[in-house]
Write a protein that holds these residues in place. Sequence first.
Motif, PDB file in Angstrom:
ATOM      1  N   MET A  37       9.450 -31.045  31.448  1.00  0.00           N
ATOM      2  CA  MET A  37       9.245 -29.464  31.950  1.00  0.00           C
ATOM      3  C   MET A  37      10.252 -29.363  33.173  1.00  0.00           C
ATOM      4  N   GLN A  38       9.910 -30.341  34.156  1.00  0.00           N
ATOM      5  CA  GLN A  38      10.590 -30.252  35.475  1.00  0.00           C
ATOM      6  C   GLN A  38      12.117 -30.149  35.266  1.00  0.00           C
ATOM      7  N   ALA A  39      12.770 -31.234  34.248  1.00  0.00           N
ATOM      8  CA  ALA A  39      13.836 -31.348  34.176  1.00  0.00           C
ATOM      9  C   ALA A  39      14.485 -30.130  33.518  1.00  0.00           C
ATOM     10  N   LYS A  40      13.669 -29.090  32.795  1.00  0.00           N
ATOM     11  CA  LYS A  40      14.331 -27.660  32.301  1.00  0.00           C
ATOM     12  C   LYS A  40      13.670 -26.664  33.514  1.00  0.00           C
ATOM     13  N   GLY A  41      13.403 -26.995  34.802  1.00  0.00           N
ATOM     14  CA  GLY A  41      13.311 -26.091  35.747  1.00  0.00           C
ATOM     15  C   GLY A  41      11.874 -25.384  35.871  1.00  0.00           C
ATOM     16  N   TYR A  42      10.949 -26.239  35.635  1.00  0.00           N
ATOM     17  CA  TYR A  42       9.373 -25.547  35.298  1.00  0.00           C
ATOM     18  C   TYR A  42       8.698 -26.545  36.221  1.00  0.00           C
ATOM     19  N   ALA A  59     -25.164 -36.976  26.003  1.00  0.00           N
ATOM     20  CA  ALA A  59     -24.060 -37.717  26.608  1.00  0.00           C
ATOM     21  C   ALA A  59     -22.648 -37.708  26.040  1.00  0.00           C
ATOM     22  N   ALA A  60     -22.522 -36.819  24.704  1.00  0.00           N
ATOM     23  CA  ALA A  60     -21.379 -36.450  24.344  1.00  0.00           C
ATOM     24  C   ALA A  60     -20.849 -35.233  24.852  1.00  0.00           C
ATOM     25  N   ARG A  61     -19.607 -35.048  24.506  1.00  0.00           N
ATOM     26  CA  ARG A  61     -19.025 -33.809  25.205  1.00  0.00           C
ATOM     27  C   ARG A  61     -17.586 -33.585  24.581  1.00  0.00           C
ATOM     28  N   ALA A  62     -17.185 -32.405  24.357  1.00  0.00           N
ATOM     29  CA  ALA A  62     -15.651 -32.160  23.719  1.00  0.00           C
ATOM     30  C   ALA A  62     -14.859 -31.680  24.982  1.00  0.00           C
ATOM     31  N   THR A  63     -13.790 -32.438  25.175  1.00  0.00           N
ATOM     32  CA  THR A  63     -12.887 -32.277  26.492  1.00  0.00           C
ATOM     33  C   THR A  63     -11.567 -31.664  25.758  1.00  0.00           C
ATOM     34  N   TRP A  64     -10.976 -30.615  26.542  1.00  0.00           N
ATOM     35  CA  TRP A  64      -9.572 -30.422  26.303  1.00  0.00           C
ATOM     36  C   TRP A  64      -8.902 -29.887  27.610  1.00  0.00           C
ATOM     37  N   TYR A  65      -7.558 -30.006  27.382  1.00  0.00           N
ATOM     38  CA  TYR A  65      -6.830 -29.648  28.568  1.00  0.00           C
ATOM     39  C   TYR A  65      -6.004 -28.265  28.656  1.00  0.00           C
ATOM     40  N   ARG A  66      -5.494 -27.661  29.608  1.00  0.00           N
ATOM     41  CA  ARG A  66      -4.700 -26.391  29.656  1.00  0.00           C
ATOM     42  C   ARG A  66      -3.953 -26.778  30.745  1.00  0.00           C
ATOM     43  N   VAL A  67      -2.655 -26.740  30.489  1.00  0.00           N
ATOM     44  CA  VAL A  67      -1.601 -26.963  31.661  1.00  0.00           C
ATOM     45  C   VAL A  67      -0.592 -25.490  31.814  1.00  0.00           C
ATOM     46  N   THR A  68      -0.413 -24.962  32.704  1.00  0.00           N
ATOM     47  CA  THR A  68       0.314 -23.811  32.696  1.00  0.00           C
ATOM     48  C   THR A  68       1.516 -24.187  33.489  1.00  0.00           C
ATOM     49  N   TYR A  69       2.889 -23.586  33.247  1.00  0.00           N
ATOM     50  CA  TYR A  69       4.041 -24.065  33.802  1.00  0.00           C
ATOM     51  C   TYR A  69       4.506 -22.578  34.582  1.00  0.00           C
ATOM     52  N   GLU A  70       5.344 -22.737  35.678  1.00  0.00           N
ATOM     53  CA  GLU A  70       6.130 -21.617  35.899  1.00  0.00           C
ATOM     54  C   GLU A  70       7.392 -22.060  36.308  1.00  0.00           C
TER      55      GLU A  70
END
Length: 74
Positions: A37-42, A59-70
């Motif tokens: 994304m950095q190569a595309k200007g973000y 002990a169990a958990r569900a994990t997910w990620y969110r990345v926001t670009y500008e």
Amino acid sequence: MAANPVLSTIAAAFGLRIGLRSDEEVRDRMEKDALAMQAKGYRVASADEFAVPAFAAAAARATWYRVTYERMGG
């Protein structure tokens, strides 16, 4: 999709793993995506990790990620 966190939590409660990558592989993929994304200007504006405890297993958990670009430079 809004159902993903709920389904991941239910699966984690039964000891199942959703996804085919380890935590290390996920972070490596996120880094590669950020470089592409950095190569595309973000740039990364924010990166959040979310975890929801599973209902049946303490002990169990569900994990997910969110990345926001500008866009760099406005």
